[in-house]
Design a protein around this motif. Structure first.
Motif, PDB file in Angstrom:
ATOM      1  N   ALA A  94       0.830  -1.209   0.000  1.00 56.98           N
ATOM      2  CA  ALA A  94       0.000   0.000   0.000  1.00 56.98           C
ATOM      3  C   ALA A  94       0.862   1.255   0.000  1.00 56.98           C
ATOM      4  O   ALA A  94       0.573   2.218  -0.725  1.00 56.98           O
ATOM      5  N   GLU A  95       1.913   1.253   0.785  1.00 58.75           N
ATOM      6  CA  GLU A  95       2.805   2.415   0.850  1.00 58.75           C
ATOM      7  C   GLU A  95       3.490   2.661  -0.493  1.00 58.75           C
ATOM      8  O   GLU A  95       3.553   3.796  -0.968  1.00 58.75           O
ATOM      9  N   MET A  96       3.982   1.590  -1.117  1.00 63.81           N
ATOM     10  CA  MET A  96       4.650   1.750  -2.408  1.00 63.81           C
ATOM     11  C   MET A  96       3.671   2.226  -3.480  1.00 63.81           C
ATOM     12  O   MET A  96       4.012   3.064  -4.301  1.00 63.81           O
ATOM     13  N   LYS A  97       2.449   1.675  -3.466  1.00 68.20           N
ATOM     14  CA  LYS A  97       1.425   2.148  -4.404  1.00 68.20           C
ATOM     15  C   LYS A  97       1.156   3.633  -4.196  1.00 68.20           C
ATOM     16  O   LYS A  97       1.067   4.403  -5.151  1.00 68.20           O
ATOM     17  N   ALA A  98       1.026   4.046  -2.938  1.00 67.35           N
ATOM     18  CA  ALA A  98       0.763   5.449  -2.618  1.00 67.35           C
ATOM     19  C   ALA A  98       1.910   6.350  -3.072  1.00 67.35           C
ATOM     20  O   ALA A  98       1.696   7.507  -3.421  1.00 67.35           O
ATOM     21  N   ASN A  99       3.100   5.797  -3.083  1.00 71.67           N
ATOM     22  CA  ASN A  99       4.285   6.554  -3.523  1.00 71.67           C
ATOM     23  C   ASN A  99       4.441   6.549  -5.041  1.00 71.67           C
ATOM     24  O   ASN A  99       5.379   7.125  -5.567  1.00 71.67           O
ATOM     25  N   GLY A 100       3.548   5.841  -5.754  1.00 66.27           N
ATOM     26  CA  GLY A 100       3.575   5.842  -7.206  1.00 66.27           C
ATOM     27  C   GLY A 100       4.266   4.657  -7.854  1.00 66.27           C
ATOM     28  O   GLY A 100       4.423   4.620  -9.073  1.00 66.27           O
ATOM     29  N   ALA A 101       4.669   3.671  -7.062  1.00 67.51           N
ATOM     30  CA  ALA A 101       5.327   2.490  -7.638  1.00 67.51           C
ATOM     31  C   ALA A 101       4.305   1.654  -8.397  1.00 67.51           C
ATOM     32  O   ALA A 101       3.147   1.528  -7.983  1.00 67.51           O
ATOM     33  N   ARG A 102       4.742   1.086  -9.527  1.00 71.16           N
ATOM     34  CA  ARG A 102       3.892   0.168 -10.291  1.00 71.16           C
ATOM     35  C   ARG A 102       4.022  -1.221  -9.678  1.00 71.16           C
ATOM     36  O   ARG A 102       5.098  -1.802  -9.695  1.00 71.16           O
ATOM     37  N   ILE A 103       2.939  -1.694  -9.127  1.00 68.30           N
ATOM     38  CA  ILE A 103       2.911  -2.972  -8.422  1.00 68.30           C
ATOM     39  C   ILE A 103       2.320  -4.036  -9.332  1.00 68.30           C
ATOM     40  O   ILE A 103       1.311  -3.813  -9.994  1.00 68.30           O
ATOM     41  N   ILE A 104       2.964  -5.200  -9.343  1.00 68.41           N
ATOM     42  CA  ILE A 104       2.466  -6.354 -10.081  1.00 68.41           C
ATOM     43  C   ILE A 104       2.098  -7.393  -9.030  1.00 68.41           C
ATOM     44  O   ILE A 104       2.964  -7.858  -8.286  1.00 68.41           O
ATOM     45  N   PRO A 114      10.051  -3.443 -13.049  1.00 69.05           N
ATOM     46  CA  PRO A 114      11.466  -3.101 -13.282  1.00 69.05           C
ATOM     47  C   PRO A 114      11.692  -1.643 -13.683  1.00 69.05           C
ATOM     48  O   PRO A 114      12.763  -1.087 -13.402  1.00 69.05           O
ATOM     49  N   LYS A 115      10.717  -1.002 -14.291  1.00 70.79           N
ATOM     50  CA  LYS A 115      10.901   0.415 -14.654  1.00 70.79           C
ATOM     51  C   LYS A 115      11.030   1.283 -13.415  1.00 70.79           C
ATOM     52  O   LYS A 115      11.684   2.320 -13.452  1.00 70.79           O
ATOM     53  N   ASP A 116      10.410   0.875 -12.309  1.00 69.74           N
ATOM     54  CA  ASP A 116      10.534   1.639 -11.069  1.00 69.74           C
ATOM     55  C   ASP A 116      11.785   1.241 -10.278  1.00 69.74           C
ATOM     56  O   ASP A 116      12.154   1.926  -9.326  1.00 69.74           O
ATOM     57  N   GLY A 119      15.512  -0.954 -13.942  1.00 63.02           N
ATOM     58  CA  GLY A 119      15.936  -2.153 -14.641  1.00 63.02           C
ATOM     59  C   GLY A 119      15.949  -3.414 -13.800  1.00 63.02           C
ATOM     60  O   GLY A 119      16.188  -4.500 -14.321  1.00 63.02           O
ATOM     61  N   VAL A 120      15.693  -3.292 -12.505  1.00 64.39           N
ATOM     62  CA  VAL A 120      15.672  -4.465 -11.625  1.00 64.39           C
ATOM     63  C   VAL A 120      14.248  -4.675 -11.132  1.00 64.39           C
ATOM     64  O   VAL A 120      13.601  -3.737 -10.668  1.00 64.39           O
ATOM     65  N   MET A 121      13.751  -5.905 -11.229  1.00 64.12           N
ATOM     66  CA  MET A 121      12.457  -6.240 -10.659  1.00 64.12           C
ATOM     67  C   MET A 121      12.679  -6.629  -9.196  1.00 64.12           C
ATOM     68  O   MET A 121      13.601  -7.378  -8.877  1.00 64.12           O
ATOM     69  N   TYR A 122      11.830  -6.079  -8.328  1.00 60.76           N
ATOM     70  CA  TYR A 122      11.885  -6.411  -6.908  1.00 60.76           C
ATOM     71  C   TYR A 122      10.644  -7.196  -6.536  1.00 60.76           C
ATOM     72  O   TYR A 122       9.572  -6.986  -7.097  1.00 60.76           O
ATOM     73  N   GLN A 123      10.813  -8.093  -5.591  1.00 64.77           N
ATOM     74  CA  GLN A 123       9.693  -8.829  -5.021  1.00 64.77           C
ATOM     75  C   GLN A 123       9.659  -8.491  -3.537  1.00 64.77           C
ATOM     76  O   GLN A 123      10.712  -8.351  -2.901  1.00 64.77           O
ATOM     77  N   LEU A 124       8.479  -8.343  -2.987  1.00 58.21           N
ATOM     78  CA  LEU A 124       8.336  -8.115  -1.546  1.00 58.21           C
ATOM     79  C   LEU A 124       7.950  -9.424  -0.889  1.00 58.21           C
ATOM     80  O   LEU A 124       7.050 -10.126  -1.370  1.00 58.21           O
TER      81      LEU A 124
END
Length: 128
Positions: A94-104, A114-116, A119-124
């Motif tokens: 929720a925090e990352m979404k609120a900050n504008g991150a594109r969540i998959i 990866p665009k956010d 170039g690296v995809m992150y997993q939580l």
């Protein structure tokens, strides 16, 4: 937010050759695999890092297509994903979404596009 790197997934062309290199040249030992995971379109092997559950995962595509195969074709071997440990997956998402991150979101898994990640995809990953 993120507490530590939980694991890193590396795309490889040949898991057998990669395992040999990691074991002989880097002194690491496979604890699990290589195992075929058809539902994910890959074969994987786990190389533990210490005793706290962190690891490197070697991922080779199974056949054509799939996330690993497509990325391997486009970018070659290398870092596919960095998994970050968080205290609370829902709150961090929720925090990352609120900050504008594109969540998959894929089922129960959460990734940062990866665009956010430049170039690296992150997993939580939720970890205590």
């Amino acid at each position: 937010m993120a507490k530590w790197i939980d694991h890193i997934v590396l795309r490889v062309n040949d898991s057998g050759e990669s395992i040999k290199d990691y074991e002989t040249k880097l002194g690491m030992k496979v604890s699990k695999g290589p195992d075929a995971i058809p539902s994910m379109g890959m074969t994987r092997a786990i190389l533990p890092l210490g005793d706290d559950g962190r690891f490197i995962e070697l991922a080779e595509p199974l056949g054509e297509g799939g996330a690993i195969g497509g990325a391997l074709e486009r970018y070659g071997e290398g870092v596919h994903l960095v998994a970050l440990a968080v205290d609370n997956l829902a709150e961090a998402t929720a925090e990352m979404k609120a900050n504008g991150a594109r969540i998959i979101e894929a089922g129960t898994q959460v990734f940062i596009h990866p665009k956010d990640g430049h170039g690296v995809m992150y997993q939580l990953i939720e970890r205590e």
